[in-house]
Design a protein around this motif. Structure first.
Motif, PDB file in Angstrom:
ATOM      1  N   THR A 121       0.763  -1.219  -0.081  1.00 37.05           N
ATOM      2  CA  THR A 121       0.059  -0.059   0.144  1.00 37.05           C
ATOM      3  C   THR A 121       0.851   1.097  -0.048  1.00 37.05           C
ATOM      4  O   THR A 121       0.595   2.266  -0.767  1.00 37.05           O
ATOM      5  CB  THR A 121      -0.991   0.019   1.095  1.00 37.05           C
ATOM      6  N   ALA A 122       1.957   1.327   0.850  1.00 42.93           N
ATOM      7  CA  ALA A 122       2.822   2.366   0.884  1.00 42.93           C
ATOM      8  C   ALA A 122       3.631   2.577  -0.425  1.00 42.93           C
ATOM      9  O   ALA A 122       3.813   3.649  -1.023  1.00 42.93           O
ATOM     10  CB  ALA A 122       3.844   2.289   2.070  1.00 42.93           C
ATOM     11  N   ILE A 123       3.905   1.505  -0.924  1.00 39.62           N
ATOM     12  CA  ILE A 123       4.718   1.405  -2.345  1.00 39.62           C
ATOM     13  C   ILE A 123       3.838   1.994  -3.351  1.00 39.62           C
ATOM     14  O   ILE A 123       4.401   2.679  -4.186  1.00 39.62           O
ATOM     15  CB  ILE A 123       5.298   0.252  -2.644  1.00 39.62           C
ATOM     16  N   SER A 124       2.404   1.414  -3.322  1.00 43.17           N
ATOM     17  CA  SER A 124       1.610   1.805  -4.397  1.00 43.17           C
ATOM     18  C   SER A 124       1.241   3.580  -4.529  1.00 43.17           C
ATOM     19  O   SER A 124       1.138   4.172  -5.240  1.00 43.17           O
ATOM     20  CB  SER A 124       0.373   1.041  -4.147  1.00 43.17           C
ATOM     21  N   SER A 125       1.068   4.077  -2.908  1.00 40.74           N
ATOM     22  CA  SER A 125       0.986   5.095  -2.916  1.00 40.74           C
ATOM     23  C   SER A 125       2.348   6.101  -3.518  1.00 40.74           C
ATOM     24  O   SER A 125       2.002   7.314  -4.018  1.00 40.74           O
ATOM     25  CB  SER A 125       0.835   5.404  -1.360  1.00 40.74           C
ATOM     26  N   ALA A 126       3.459   5.599  -3.264  1.00 34.84           N
ATOM     27  CA  ALA A 126       4.665   6.295  -3.629  1.00 34.84           C
ATOM     28  C   ALA A 126       4.769   6.342  -5.235  1.00 34.84           C
ATOM     29  O   ALA A 126       5.219   7.345  -5.625  1.00 34.84           O
ATOM     30  CB  ALA A 126       5.886   5.609  -2.808  1.00 34.84           C
ATOM     31  N   THR A 127       4.260   5.224  -5.887  1.00 37.63           N
ATOM     32  CA  THR A 127       4.164   5.396  -7.322  1.00 37.63           C
ATOM     33  C   THR A 127       3.089   5.533  -7.797  1.00 37.63           C
ATOM     34  O   THR A 127       3.102   5.818  -9.268  1.00 37.63           O
ATOM     35  CB  THR A 127       4.721   3.635  -7.832  1.00 37.63           C
ATOM     36  N   GLY A 128       2.061   6.011  -7.324  1.00 31.03           N
ATOM     37  CA  GLY A 128       0.825   6.586  -8.078  1.00 31.03           C
ATOM     38  C   GLY A 128       0.121   5.579  -8.848  1.00 31.03           C
ATOM     39  O   GLY A 128      -0.547   5.928  -9.675  1.00 31.03           O
ATOM     40  N   THR A 129       0.170   4.239  -8.137  1.00 29.42           N
ATOM     41  CA  THR A 129      -0.548   3.200  -8.486  1.00 29.42           C
ATOM     42  C   THR A 129      -1.562   2.493  -7.592  1.00 29.42           C
ATOM     43  O   THR A 129      -1.375   2.672  -6.571  1.00 29.42           O
ATOM     44  CB  THR A 129       0.468   2.096  -9.189  1.00 29.42           C
ATOM     45  N   ARG A 131      -2.577  -1.001  -5.194  1.00 26.99           N
ATOM     46  CA  ARG A 131      -1.630  -1.791  -4.620  1.00 26.99           C
ATOM     47  C   ARG A 131      -1.491  -2.988  -5.269  1.00 26.99           C
ATOM     48  O   ARG A 131      -0.261  -3.487  -5.466  1.00 26.99           O
ATOM     49  CB  ARG A 131      -2.284  -2.246  -3.150  1.00 26.99           C
ATOM     50  N   GLN A 132      -2.431  -3.427  -6.135  1.00 24.70           N
ATOM     51  CA  GLN A 132      -2.278  -4.601  -7.045  1.00 24.70           C
ATOM     52  C   GLN A 132      -1.426  -4.382  -7.987  1.00 24.70           C
ATOM     53  O   GLN A 132      -0.569  -5.445  -8.370  1.00 24.70           O
ATOM     54  CB  GLN A 132      -3.665  -5.073  -7.517  1.00 24.70           C
ATOM     55  N   ALA A 133      -1.513  -3.176  -8.799  1.00 31.34           N
ATOM     56  CA  ALA A 133      -0.688  -2.938  -9.858  1.00 31.34           C
ATOM     57  C   ALA A 133       0.875  -2.931  -9.281  1.00 31.34           C
ATOM     58  O   ALA A 133       1.821  -3.424 -10.012  1.00 31.34           O
ATOM     59  CB  ALA A 133      -1.136  -1.611 -10.364  1.00 31.34           C
ATOM     60  N   ALA A 134       1.238  -2.525  -8.179  1.00 33.65           N
ATOM     61  CA  ALA A 134       2.697  -2.426  -7.803  1.00 33.65           C
ATOM     62  C   ALA A 134       3.187  -3.714  -7.369  1.00 33.65           C
ATOM     63  O   ALA A 134       4.191  -3.919  -7.776  1.00 33.65           O
ATOM     64  CB  ALA A 134       2.463  -1.351  -6.475  1.00 33.65           C
ATOM     65  N   HIS A 135       2.176  -4.467  -7.068  1.00 35.82           N
ATOM     66  CA  HIS A 135       2.650  -5.827  -6.734  1.00 35.82           C
ATOM     67  C   HIS A 135       2.954  -6.626  -7.862  1.00 35.82           C
ATOM     68  O   HIS A 135       4.066  -7.300  -7.981  1.00 35.82           O
ATOM     69  CB  HIS A 135       1.665  -6.560  -5.794  1.00 35.82           C
ATOM     70  N   GLN A 136       1.997  -6.510  -8.697  1.00 35.68           N
ATOM     71  CA  GLN A 136       2.180  -7.360 -10.137  1.00 35.68           C
ATOM     72  C   GLN A 136       3.584  -6.724 -10.768  1.00 35.68           C
ATOM     73  O   GLN A 136       4.262  -7.494 -11.369  1.00 35.68           O
ATOM     74  CB  GLN A 136       0.981  -7.017 -10.927  1.00 35.68           C
TER      75      GLN A 136
END
Length: 143
Positions: A121-129, A131-136
């Motif tokens: 969730t934190a990574i997706s917030s930082a990348t602007g995507t 959570r699922q997209a960041a994980h994939q």
């Protein structure tokens, strides 16, 4: 006038057992994709929009981009824009190199964040995507 009660009935010859089978119903055509469940929007609420890569100088959950890095990114953006006006092919080559470097550094940064316990969730917030997209996108590299 003759009533129906008095009509002679025709004799129906017995049918073959195979002819009496019930014909199967025709199958419906299969869809290429199953129907998509649509999310309902809360009445009176504006749709949620994500800004592209957010603002460079905006804070990110768990950290803030240092000012010198934000300044360098801004200078690079201005220089690439000026180069695109004067020498477009050189700008394409420079932007491609920056993108390749950025992609490699982003993968390295996400790998470090996951190793240090950051959530998707934190990574997706930082990348602007999402959570699922960041994980994939980033989970293919072993941590």
């Amino acid at each position: 006038m003759v009533s129906w009660k008095w009509k002679e009935r025709e004799e129906v010859p017995p049918q073959h057992p195979a002819a009496r089978r019930v014909q199967p119903r025709p199958r419906r055509a299969l869809r290429a994709h199953p129907p998509v469940a649509r999310r309902r929007r809360t009445p009176g609420c504006a749709p949620r929009r994500r800004s592209p890569a957010s603002d460079i100088s905006a804070g990110v959950r768990g950290g803030q981009i240092p000012d010198d890095v934000a300044d360098t990114i801004e200078r690079l953006r201005v220089q690439l824009a000026a180069l695109a006006d004067s020498r477009p092919l050189a700008a394409v080559e420079a932007a491609a190199r920056v993108e390749k470097l950025g992609t490699a550094r982003l993968q390295h940064a996400v790998t470090s964040a996951v190793r240090n316990g950051a959530s998707w969730t934190a990574i997706s917030s930082a990348t602007g995507t999402t959570r699922q997209a960041a994980h994939q996108r980033f989970s293919k590299v072993p941590f």
